[in-house]
Design a protein around this motif. Structure first.
Motif, mmCIF file in Angstrom:
data_model
loop_
_atom_site.group_PDB
_atom_site.id
_atom_site.type_symbol
_atom_site.label_atom_id
_atom_site.label_comp_id
_atom_site.label_asym_id
_atom_site.label_seq_id
_atom_site.Cartn_x
_atom_site.Cartn_y
_atom_site.Cartn_z
ATOM 1 N N SER A 169 -23.020 -84.326 -51.232
ATOM 2 C CA SER A 169 -24.320 -84.723 -50.681
ATOM 3 C C SER A 169 -24.747 -83.859 -49.501
ATOM 4 O O SER A 169 -25.909 -83.453 -49.408
ATOM 5 C CB SER A 169 -24.287 -86.197 -50.268
ATOM 6 O OG SER A 169 -23.228 -86.439 -49.360
ATOM 7 N N PHE A 170 -23.817 -83.569 -48.583
ATOM 8 C CA PHE A 170 -24.200 -82.784 -47.410
ATOM 9 C C PHE A 170 -24.658 -81.388 -47.811
ATOM 10 O O PHE A 170 -25.674 -80.880 -47.307
ATOM 11 C CB PHE A 170 -23.041 -82.682 -46.419
ATOM 12 C CG PHE A 170 -23.377 -81.867 -45.194
ATOM 13 C CD1 PHE A 170 -24.044 -82.444 -44.127
ATOM 14 C CD2 PHE A 170 -23.057 -80.515 -45.117
ATOM 15 C CE1 PHE A 170 -24.383 -81.695 -42.998
ATOM 16 C CE2 PHE A 170 -23.382 -79.759 -44.005
ATOM 17 C CZ PHE A 170 -24.047 -80.352 -42.942
ATOM 18 N N GLY A 171 -23.928 -80.755 -48.721
ATOM 19 C CA GLY A 171 -24.297 -79.420 -49.169
ATOM 20 C C GLY A 171 -25.665 -79.405 -49.824
ATOM 21 O O GLY A 171 -26.477 -78.509 -49.588
ATOM 22 N N ILE A 172 -25.934 -80.415 -50.649
ATOM 23 C CA ILE A 172 -27.217 -80.479 -51.348
ATOM 24 C C ILE A 172 -28.352 -80.717 -50.364
ATOM 25 O O ILE A 172 -29.383 -80.029 -50.391
ATOM 26 C CB ILE A 172 -27.189 -81.582 -52.417
ATOM 27 C CG1 ILE A 172 -26.306 -81.137 -53.585
ATOM 28 C CG2 ILE A 172 -28.596 -81.920 -52.909
ATOM 29 C CD1 ILE A 172 -26.103 -82.201 -54.657
ATOM 30 N N ILE A 173 -28.173 -81.684 -49.468
ATOM 31 C CA ILE A 173 -29.262 -82.033 -48.535
ATOM 32 C C ILE A 173 -29.525 -80.903 -47.547
ATOM 33 O O ILE A 173 -30.673 -80.497 -47.335
ATOM 34 C CB ILE A 173 -28.925 -83.338 -47.796
ATOM 35 C CG1 ILE A 173 -28.921 -84.520 -48.786
ATOM 36 C CG2 ILE A 173 -29.916 -83.595 -46.669
ATOM 37 C CD1 ILE A 173 -28.425 -85.822 -48.191
ATOM 38 N N SER A 174 -28.471 -80.369 -46.934
ATOM 39 C CA SER A 174 -28.660 -79.316 -45.931
ATOM 40 C C SER A 174 -29.263 -78.063 -46.551
ATOM 41 O O SER A 174 -30.155 -77.427 -45.965
ATOM 42 C CB SER A 174 -27.328 -78.980 -45.255
ATOM 43 O OG SER A 174 -26.383 -78.499 -46.205
ATOM 44 N N SER A 175 -28.822 -77.697 -47.740
ATOM 45 C CA SER A 175 -29.350 -76.499 -48.396
ATOM 46 C C SER A 175 -30.787 -76.697 -48.849
ATOM 47 O O SER A 175 -31.599 -75.760 -48.794
ATOM 48 C CB SER A 175 -28.465 -76.137 -49.598
ATOM 49 O OG SER A 175 -27.132 -75.889 -49.188
ATOM 50 N N THR A 176 -31.127 -77.903 -49.280
ATOM 51 C CA THR A 176 -32.505 -78.187 -49.680
ATOM 52 C C THR A 176 -33.431 -78.178 -48.467
ATOM 53 O O THR A 176 -34.599 -77.771 -48.560
ATOM 54 C CB THR A 176 -32.595 -79.532 -50.415
ATOM 55 O OG1 THR A 176 -31.697 -79.525 -51.539
ATOM 56 C CG2 THR A 176 -34.009 -79.786 -50.929
ATOM 57 N N VAL A 177 -32.913 -78.607 -47.316
ATOM 58 C CA VAL A 177 -33.700 -78.514 -46.079
ATOM 59 C C VAL A 177 -34.002 -77.046 -45.750
ATOM 60 O O VAL A 177 -35.137 -76.689 -45.398
ATOM 61 C CB VAL A 177 -32.950 -79.188 -44.909
ATOM 62 C CG1 VAL A 177 -33.600 -78.829 -43.574
ATOM 63 C CG2 VAL A 177 -32.931 -80.700 -45.090
ATOM 64 N N LEU A 178 -32.992 -76.179 -45.890
ATOM 65 C CA LEU A 178 -33.200 -74.750 -45.630
ATOM 66 C C LEU A 178 -34.201 -74.154 -46.612
ATOM 67 O O LEU A 178 -35.070 -73.370 -46.229
ATOM 68 C CB LEU A 178 -31.865 -74.008 -45.710
ATOM 69 C CG LEU A 178 -30.872 -74.267 -44.581
ATOM 70 C CD1 LEU A 178 -29.519 -73.645 -44.909
ATOM 71 C CD2 LEU A 178 -31.401 -73.714 -43.264
ATOM 72 N N ALA A 179 -34.068 -74.517 -47.882
ATOM 73 C CA ALA A 179 -35.015 -74.022 -48.883
ATOM 74 C C ALA A 179 -36.425 -74.519 -48.586
ATOM 75 O O ALA A 179 -37.403 -73.770 -48.750
ATOM 76 C CB ALA A 179 -34.579 -74.469 -50.279
ATOM 77 N N SER A 180 -36.549 -75.765 -48.127
ATOM 78 C CA SER A 180 -37.861 -76.319 -47.786
ATOM 79 C C SER A 180 -38.493 -75.544 -46.632
ATOM 80 O O SER A 180 -39.697 -75.241 -46.649
ATOM 81 C CB SER A 180 -37.727 -77.799 -47.409
ATOM 82 O OG SER A 180 -37.211 -78.559 -48.487
ATOM 83 N N ALA A 181 -37.680 -75.222 -45.629
ATOM 84 C CA ALA A 181 -38.188 -74.455 -44.494
ATOM 85 C C ALA A 181 -38.667 -73.077 -44.943
ATOM 86 O O ALA A 181 -39.705 -72.581 -44.494
ATOM 87 C CB ALA A 181 -37.104 -74.320 -43.430
ATOM 88 N N LEU A 182 -37.918 -72.460 -45.851
ATOM 89 C CA LEU A 182 -38.298 -71.148 -46.347
ATOM 90 C C LEU A 182 -39.608 -71.207 -47.142
ATOM 91 O O LEU A 182 -40.445 -70.311 -47.063
ATOM 92 C CB LEU A 182 -37.172 -70.587 -47.222
ATOM 93 C CG LEU A 182 -37.295 -69.142 -47.684
ATOM 94 C CD1 LEU A 182 -37.521 -68.198 -46.520
ATOM 95 C CD2 LEU A 182 -36.057 -68.732 -48.469
ATOM 96 N N VAL A 183 -39.788 -72.288 -47.897
ATOM 97 C CA VAL A 183 -41.033 -72.476 -48.650
ATOM 98 C C VAL A 183 -42.221 -72.598 -47.699
ATOM 99 O O VAL A 183 -43.281 -71.984 -47.912
ATOM 100 C CB VAL A 183 -40.936 -73.725 -49.547
ATOM 101 C CG1 VAL A 183 -42.313 -74.176 -50.002
ATOM 102 C CG2 VAL A 183 -40.065 -73.428 -50.755
ATOM 103 N N ILE A 184 -42.060 -73.385 -46.649
ATOM 104 C CA ILE A 184 -43.153 -73.561 -45.682
ATOM 105 C C ILE A 184 -43.507 -72.228 -45.032
ATOM 106 O O ILE A 184 -44.683 -71.892 -44.858
ATOM 107 C CB ILE A 184 -42.760 -74.607 -44.620
ATOM 108 C CG1 ILE A 184 -42.629 -75.993 -45.273
ATOM 109 C CG2 ILE A 184 -43.786 -74.651 -43.496
ATOM 110 C CD1 ILE A 184 -42.063 -77.056 -44.362
#
Length: 457
Positions: A339-354
């Motif tokens: 869960s931590f790997g998925i959530i933290s990495s998705t947060v990084l991907a979200s920031a990159l998208v923005i």
């Protein structure tokens, strides 16, 4: 989940939530779907346009690239039979070359996964906006992109069974129309649409090399079954088969699908379109409904690809964290999912998208190119690990088998170097910097364990 270790001394620390007797596992169909789903994303739907500038000679490049991809697939299959457990390229590099090589591989691959997810979802938005937000308002584009990242994350966090079902379903829904275009579509091919065999204006080899540099990256993801090997039932058998079957399936769709598009859309028009498969479907059937169907398939394809890669962005760092080569936070699980790997990495991907939607497109493009570089580094380490093992500890008495396996490994290694060269000077330059940014983290991890050099405990 079975832990990938680098030698007899390596042990894995207790994992939070490790009270379960064994992890949830899936079989060969899901493992194959994971490979196909991770390889075939939204990029395939735009690939013929990128190759149109070179003409049909790009199909020759595609065949050569496919040979290299199959060599890599066979290499991953052989490595998975020898080294069990999740982690794929990470555990192979660590087994052959020690902690530092293993850490660099895991670090590179982790960057590839979340940065690549950002790239996939941005391409996905373009197909969604065929139906909604047709005026491309930035706020809504960002909202669609974030939904495209977090829906796959929630699917994975809901449990491995849900992830497996949705992955198989998405692969079927996107593979069927692509396979149709790659088979039945060939009937509608007209030679007049192909244009000059070499339309690049350069030499034959120059055109093949340039087209190959584009086609090389269409196979990124063939290793995903080995990364999640600890989740696969009978991994010594099924990981190898899933990797090879998945790569062959993708190759058929890529080559024949590109051939169909080349033969149904005039070359001049193909160079300018952003949706070549949509144009090809419209040319075959007439009207707009066929093209819209392909657009739906592209959306499904992107979501399925994101579901597979979202699992991978948790599995790779989790495998490294078990060997104390990534922060222990990556060991946190929910329903046996990292869960931590998925959530933290998705947060990084979200920031990159923005970032990509706020007037920093060049920064985003550079980061995507870096993700290509960081994907190839683990391939290179894996091919080198297999070749090293064959030469040092291989079956020396069985020369025909040794020669065959070494040839495959050398091809995979050459393919990796070709991919590095094809990523461009800028990507390699910044990629090396990105690679070395992981060194301070490695130092901190080693110091926290009171270690020096390659000591493991």
């Amino acid at each position: 989940m079975t832990t990938g270790t680098a030698g007899p001394e390596a042990t894995a620390p207790p994992e939070p939530g490790a009270d379960q007797p064994r992890p949830s596992r899936f079989g060969l169909p899901t493992a194959t779907a994971l490979v196909v789903g991770s390889v075939i994303g939204t990029g395939v739907f735009g690939l013929p346009s990128a190759l149109a500038a070179f003409g049909p000679i790009s199909l020759v490049a595609f065949v050569l690239v496919t040979i290299g991809a199959l060599a890599l697939a066979l290499t991953f299959g052989a490595l998975s039979k020898r080294i069990s457990g999740s982690g794929g390229p990470y555990v192979y590099a660590r087994d052959a070359f020690g902690d530092f090589a293993g850490f660099l591989t895991a670090w590179c691959y982790w960057i590839t996964a979340w940065a690549g997810n950002a790239a996939i979802v941005v391409a996905l938005v373009g197909y969604v906006e065929v139906f909604v937000n047709t005026d491309h308002q930035v706020v809504w584009s960002i909202a669609i992109a974030l939904a495209g990242l977090w829906i796959p994350a929630l699917v994975n966090l809901s449990g491995l069974r849900n992830m497996a079902v949705t992955q198989i379903l998405s692969v079927v829904l996107k593979f069927v129309p692509l396979l149709f275009m790659a088979t039945v579509g060939l009937i509608f091919v007209k030679s007049a649409n192909f244009g000059p065999f070499n339309a690049s204006g350069t030499s034959v080899w120059g055109a093949i090399s340039a087209a190959g540099a584009i086609a090389l990256f269409s196979y990124i993801g063939i290793e995903t079954a080995s990364v999640a090997a600890g989740r696969v039932r009978d991994p010594e058998r099924n990981v190898s088969r899933a990797t090879v079957f998945g790569t062959i399936g993708c190759a058929v769709v890529y080559i024949l699908g590109t051939l169909t598009v080349f033969g149904t859309v005039p070359n001049a028009a193909l160079r300018d379109t952003k949706a070549p498969f949509t144009d090809a479907a419209n040319a075959i059937f007439g009207g707009q409904w066929a093209g819209q169907t392909i657009a739906v398939a592209a959306v499904v394809s992107g979501l399925g690809c994101l579901i597979g890669w979202t699992l991978i962005i948790g599995e790779m760092p989790m495998a490294a964290a078990k060997d104390n080569l990534f922060p222990k936070a990556f060991l946190r699980t929910r329903r046996d999912i990292p869960s931590f790997g998925i959530i933290s990495s998705t947060v990084l991907a979200s920031a990159l998208v923005i970032v990509s939607y706020t007037n920093f497109e060049q920064v985003f493009t550079t980061l995507v190119l870096l993700s290509v570089f960081t994907a190839v580094v683990p391939y290179l380490f894996s091919a080198a690990a297999q070749l090293y093992w064959l030469l040092v500890r291989g079956r020396r008495a069985e020369w025909p088998h040794l020669v065959r396996d070494c040839t495959v490994s050398v091809l995979a290694l050459a393919f990796s170097f070709w991919a590095l060269a094809g990523s461009g000077y800028q990507a390699v330059y910044y990629g090396v910097i990105c690679l070395l940014l992981g060194v301070p983290l490695y130092i901190w991890l080693k110091v926290s364990r009171g270690e020096y050099g390659e000591v493991t405990s």
